[in-house]
Design a protein around this motif. Structure first.
Motif, PDB file in Angstrom:
ATOM      1  N   ASP A   5       1.131  -3.943   7.034  1.00 57.17           N
ATOM      2  CA  ASP A   5       0.436  -4.175   5.774  1.00 57.17           C
ATOM      3  C   ASP A   5       0.429  -5.675   5.491  1.00 57.17           C
ATOM      4  OD1 ASP A   5      -0.836  -3.748   3.368  1.00 57.17           O
ATOM      5  OD2 ASP A   5       0.625  -2.328   2.605  1.00 57.17           O
TER       6      ASP A   5
ATOM      7  N   ARG B 177       0.829  -1.203   0.000  1.00 56.02           N
ATOM      8  CA  ARG B 177       0.000   0.000   0.000  1.00 56.02           C
ATOM      9  C   ARG B 177       0.870   1.262   0.000  1.00 56.02           C
ATOM     10  NH1 ARG B 177      -3.083  -3.663   3.096  1.00 56.02           N
ATOM     11  NH2 ARG B 177      -5.309  -3.688   2.579  1.00 56.02           N
TER      12      ARG B 177
ATOM     13  N   ASP C 201      -6.251   2.561   1.195  1.00 48.61           N
ATOM     14  CA  ASP C 201      -6.882   1.924   2.359  1.00 48.61           C
ATOM     15  C   ASP C 201      -5.870   1.452   3.397  1.00 48.61           C
ATOM     16  OD1 ASP C 201      -9.473   2.344   1.456  1.00 48.61           O
ATOM     17  OD2 ASP C 201      -9.543   0.442   0.370  1.00 48.61           O
ATOM     18  N   TYR C 202      -4.721   2.125   3.478  1.00 48.96           N
ATOM     19  CA  TYR C 202      -3.763   1.786   4.535  1.00 48.96           C
ATOM     20  C   TYR C 202      -4.417   2.114   5.878  1.00 48.96           C
ATOM     21  CZ  TYR C 202       0.470   1.800   7.381  1.00 48.96           C
ATOM     22  OH  TYR C 202       1.403   1.534   8.353  1.00 48.96           O
ATOM     23  N   PRO C 203      -4.311   1.247   6.880  1.00 47.47           N
ATOM     24  CA  PRO C 203      -5.083   1.423   8.113  1.00 47.47           C
ATOM     25  C   PRO C 203      -4.570   2.478   9.094  1.00 47.47           C
ATOM     26  CG  PRO C 203      -3.764  -0.577   8.237  1.00 47.47           C
ATOM     27  CD  PRO C 203      -3.608  -0.044   6.835  1.00 47.47           C
ATOM     28  N   GLY C 204      -3.405   3.066   8.821  1.00 53.83           N
ATOM     29  CA  GLY C 204      -2.873   4.067   9.749  1.00 53.83           C
ATOM     30  C   GLY C 204      -2.439   5.325   9.033  1.00 53.83           C
TER      31      GLY C 204
ATOM     32  N   GLU D 263       1.346   0.795  11.161  1.00 56.84           N
ATOM     33  CA  GLU D 263       0.437  -0.340  10.989  1.00 56.84           C
ATOM     34  C   GLU D 263       1.035  -1.342  10.005  1.00 56.84           C
ATOM     35  OE1 GLU D 263      -2.178  -0.565  12.871  1.00 56.84           O
ATOM     36  OE2 GLU D 263      -1.865   1.446  13.682  1.00 56.84           O
TER      37      GLU D 263
ATOM     38  N   TRP E 134      -7.993  10.984  -5.331  1.00 50.83           N
ATOM     39  CA  TRP E 134      -7.508  11.592  -4.085  1.00 50.83           C
ATOM     40  C   TRP E 134      -7.575  13.110  -4.211  1.00 50.83           C
ATOM     41  CZ3 TRP E 134      -4.262   9.212  -7.609  1.00 50.83           C
ATOM     42  CH2 TRP E 134      -3.322  10.017  -8.242  1.00 50.83           C
TER      43      TRP E 134
ATOM     44  N   TYR F 298      -2.960  11.475   5.870  1.00 53.77           N
ATOM     45  CA  TYR F 298      -4.107  10.650   5.477  1.00 53.77           C
ATOM     46  C   TYR F 298      -4.050  10.155   4.036  1.00 53.77           C
ATOM     47  CZ  TYR F 298      -6.011  12.261   9.885  1.00 53.77           C
ATOM     48  OH  TYR F 298      -6.192  12.533  11.226  1.00 53.77           O
TER      49      TYR F 298
ATOM     50  N   ARG G 158      -4.283   6.291   3.508  1.00 53.59           N
ATOM     51  CA  ARG G 158      -5.635   5.776   3.741  1.00 53.59           C
ATOM     52  C   ARG G 158      -6.552   6.150   2.575  1.00 53.59           C
ATOM     53  NH1 ARG G 158      -7.981   7.153   9.478  1.00 53.59           N
ATOM     54  NH2 ARG G 158      -6.204   5.804   9.959  1.00 53.59           N
ATOM     55  N   GLU G 159      -6.429   7.374   2.112  1.00 56.72           N
ATOM     56  CA  GLU G 159      -7.265   7.864   1.024  1.00 56.72           C
ATOM     57  C   GLU G 159      -7.008   7.114  -0.275  1.00 56.72           C
ATOM     58  OE1 GLU G 159      -8.198  12.197  -1.091  1.00 56.72           O
ATOM     59  OE2 GLU G 159      -6.452  11.975   0.211  1.00 56.72           O
TER      60      GLU G 159
END
Length: 200
Positions: free
Chosen positions: A198, A75, A133-136, A196, A108, A126, A129-130
């Motif tokens: 991956d 990611r 979809d990385y969780p952190g 986080e 994005w 962000y 994530r945007e």
């Protein structure tokens, strides 16, 4: 024969495009949000070294400093690939003075990053994530005017703020990097770090 720039564009666009395109949902519930296909580390390493070799150089440097290697993140690699393309081809940094800025993209938001304006920092934080979809949160070091990937690492090592982020020192000492993605393209390098984990 494909020229190097075209090959990178195809590789980076293919990686990011596949990651960003929703895959068909296998859930019986049709209202469930579609999942996205995320490449594995093996998928990344099967592509151009410009998408993974800088990550290896960073980890070699960390190990020489007595630190653990950080897992290559598909990611964060996709985010780094898109950002080097954006910097090289659209140049959002020319208007803002910061390599952490982004042009508006198809999936994005764009935005100016200013070091001394905290309200702009989410432009960086962000983006993983945007986009993927990385969780952190994501934290980036970047550089331009580079001859190659070793030059990128040398530039970061010679800059105390960048070096501190890579090694988790100073203001970064409480951060525990578990994911990294670093890409080199046309004299630009971007490396993204996150806490986080991956995919393997």
């Amino acid at each position: 024969m494909i020229r190097p720039r075209r090959a990178f564009l195809q590789t980076a666009a293919g990686l990011a495009g596949a990651m960003l395109a929703p895959a068909a949902s296998v859930a019986a519930n049709a209202t469930r949000r579609p999942t996205r296909w995320i490449p594995t580390v093996a998928d990344i390493r099967a592509r151009s070294p410009e998408l993974w070799y800088l990550t290896d150089l960073i980890n070699h440097y960390r190990r020489a400093a007595g630190l653990h290697a950080i897992r290559l993140s598909p990611r964060l690699t996709a985010v780094a690939a898109l950002h080097t393309l954006d910097l090289a081809d659209r140049g959002p940094q020319h208007a803002t003075g910061s390599l952490h800025s982004w042009s508006p993209g198809p999936r994005w938001t764009g935005g100016a990053y200013r070091l001394h304006d905290e309200s702009t920092w989410p432009v960086m934080w962000y983006k993983p994530r945007e986009i993927a979809d990385y969780p952190g949160l994501g934290f980036e070091v970047s550089a331009s005017g580079l001859a190659n990937m070793r030059h990128a690492l040398s530039a970061w090592r010679g800059s105390p703020p960048h070096n501190a982020l890579i090694l988790g020192q100073d203001v970064w000492r409480r951060m525990h990097w578990r994911s990294v993605g670093a890409v080199f393209y046309r004299g630009y390098a971007c490396a993204w770090f996150g806490e986080e984990v991956d995919l393997p």
